[in-house]
Design an enzyme around this catalytic site. Structure first.
Site, PDB file in Angstrom:
ATOM      1  N   GLU A 324      -1.952   3.694  -8.199  1.00 17.47           N
ATOM      2  CA  GLU A 324      -1.999   2.364  -7.580  1.00 17.47           C
ATOM      3  C   GLU A 324      -0.896   2.209  -6.541  1.00 17.47           C
ATOM      4  OE1 GLU A 324      -0.889  -1.867  -6.995  1.00 17.47           O
ATOM      5  OE2 GLU A 324       0.319  -0.266  -7.874  1.00 17.47           O
ATOM      6  N   GLU A 325       0.257   2.792  -6.811  1.00 19.21           N
ATOM      7  CA  GLU A 325       1.434   2.518  -5.987  1.00 19.21           C
ATOM      8  C   GLU A 325       1.318   3.058  -4.566  1.00 19.21           C
ATOM      9  OE1 GLU A 325       3.468   0.448  -6.681  1.00 19.21           O
ATOM     10  OE2 GLU A 325       4.001   0.408  -8.781  1.00 19.21           O
TER      11      GLU A 325
END
Length: 462
Positions: A324-325
């Site tokens: 996600e990051e």
């Protein structure tokens, strides 16, 4: 006819009241189980202390994949599996160096390379500084004033916003796009004020991206105290210089996985309700609030249901998303997997706003779906879940919206989240056990109601 109509109304009211009483008891049991026997906190302790940072492509990320799969297998979920995804592999390298050169005075300041940035030359970059508060302001200055300098983006998050995620959204464009705009006008580097309302010496990393057709210039976040100091000194001496050195690089994409566990539905197993968080974290921290909390809460939802002997009608699935990051490959890959396998996802709940006191859920769906959930307010309000209405679902579950899935973003209290977000102090000790457990129970309660009552159909985007 009047007596028949009255009898029908009384019967419906009685049935509705009985259903509410049944639901109230079921939800209370879920909270009792989470608060008395919850495992999310100890799971989080292991994830953060024994595994630690988990940036996608790293050894820590792979350890987290293996361990969370093992946890869900040990809990006896009906099915546990890995879903392969290829993820970016960016590494920070040796710790960054930075200082302000103000005449003969050298003042060290804390910085952190932004995820995806290139390195500086081996000896670093040193240049005069041009301070701006927005991308538009930089464009107005143009090449004549920017070329050969380091652009310093210094627009703070708006402290007057009660919802700190709104404040974050109003400032994060500097971090995401600042390097591209600076390079467009000939800058040799970019420095961005950390995304937080706190005043401290903790630089906040985070993702950035390069546009096409411009040079790739090194970019870093500077702590808020460092930013304030740099800004103050620039007013006194516009000719001062800034030096920074960073050693990051982007390696070839690496193989990784989403980790998935589920309890099979007893009546409608082909309808899926997802609860999830992202397993990766930035490399500077243990990733306790972002997003170890959300992952452990999601596994806990299924554990609570099993512990209480609840047999869901629909399949309840916990997903630990990867990347996600700095790429969202896990969320995109999961949605592709669902589409390829013709899976029907009724709803998805994401916890990625920290492990703080529960406040409610944001909803992305049709007016009819939102109305259905509003009917459950009286059941959720006793647990502090008052903020139930329009809002964001979550980055990882976002791609499922194209398939007609209703999205729910778990909303804890937002006031402290950006003190820790993307920093080295996002550690296990920053999470309160009871708050974490209340969040898991809140997600379990919503999953229970979604499972029991379902939602009006939404049309998938073709």
């Amino acid at each position: 006819m009047k007596k028949t109509a009255l009898f029908g109304l009384v019967l419906l009211t009685t049935l509705h009241t009985h259903a509410q009483d049944t639901d109230s008891v079921a939800i209370r049991k879920m909270y009792n189980e989470a608060l008395a026997n919850g495992k999310s906190y100890e799971w989080l302790r292991y994830l953060t202390k024994q595994i630690g940072p988990r940036l996608s492509g790293s050894a820590g990320a792979q350890k987290a994949v293996d361990w969370t799969k093992q946890v869900m297998e040990q809990e006896g979920f009906d099915r546990v599996f890995l879903q392969e995804v290829m993820v970016p592999h960016w590494v920070r390298g040796a710790k960054e160096e930075a200082y302000i050169q103000n005449g003969k005075q050298k003042i060290t300041v804390p910085i952190a390379a932004l995820g995806g940035s290139v390195a500086t030359p081996p000896k670093g970059v040193q240049a005069q500084v041009i301070e701006v508060k927005s991308l538009a302001e930089l464009e107005q200055l143009g090449t004549d004033k920017v070329k050969g300098k380091i652009v310093f983006y210094n627009r703070p998050m708006d402290p007057t916003k009660l919802n700190t995620f709104e404040a974050y959204g109003g400032a994060v464009d500097q971090r995401a796009n600042g390097a591209t705009f600076a390079a467009k006008y000939g800058a040799v580097g970019a420095i961005v004020r950390s995304m937080t309302t706190a005043h401290d010496d903790n630089p906040h990393t985070g993702g950035m991206r390069y546009g096409t057709g411009v040079p790739l210039i090194p970019t870093a976040a500077i702590s808020t105290n460092g930013a304030d100091q740099l800004s103050s000194l620039l007013k006194q001496n516009p000719q001062l210089t800034f030096f920074f050195k960073q050693n990051c690089e982007t390696l070839p994409d690496a193989k990784s996985y989403n980790v998935v566990g589920e309890i099979k539905g007893s009546e409608r197993p082909d309808e899926i309700i997802v609860v999830g968080g992202h397993l990766d974290s930035w490399d500077l921290s243990e990733g306790a609030h972002d997003d170890g909390s959300g992952c452990m809460q999601s596994i806990e939802v299924l554990r609570i249901m099993k512990a209480l002997g609840y047999k869901p009608k629909r399949t309840i699935r916990a997903v630990m998303f990867m990347n996600e990051e700095n790429g969202l490959r896990g969320g995109i890959g999961y949605a592709d997997y669902a589409k390829k396998n013709n899976e029907k996802h009724l709803a998805a709940i994401e916890s990625d706003n920290g492990g703080f006191t529960p406040r409610g859920f944001g909803i992305v769906g049709t007016p009819q779906q939102k109305s259905r959930v509003q009917d459950w307010k009286s059941l959720l309000a006793p647990y502090g879940l008052h903020e139930i209405g329009p809002g964001g679902g979550g980055a990882d579950i976002g791609p499922l919206a194209q398939q007609g899935t209703a999205l729910f973003g778990f909303k804890p209290d937002s006031q402290r989240y950006f003190d820790y977000h993307h920093t080295g102090i996002d550690k296990f000790e920053a999470v309160n056990k009871r708050e974490l457990e209340l969040g898991a129970a809140s997600m379990a309660a919503l999953a229970y109601l979604l499972d029991k009552y379902g939602l009006p159909e939404a049309t998938a985007v073709k």
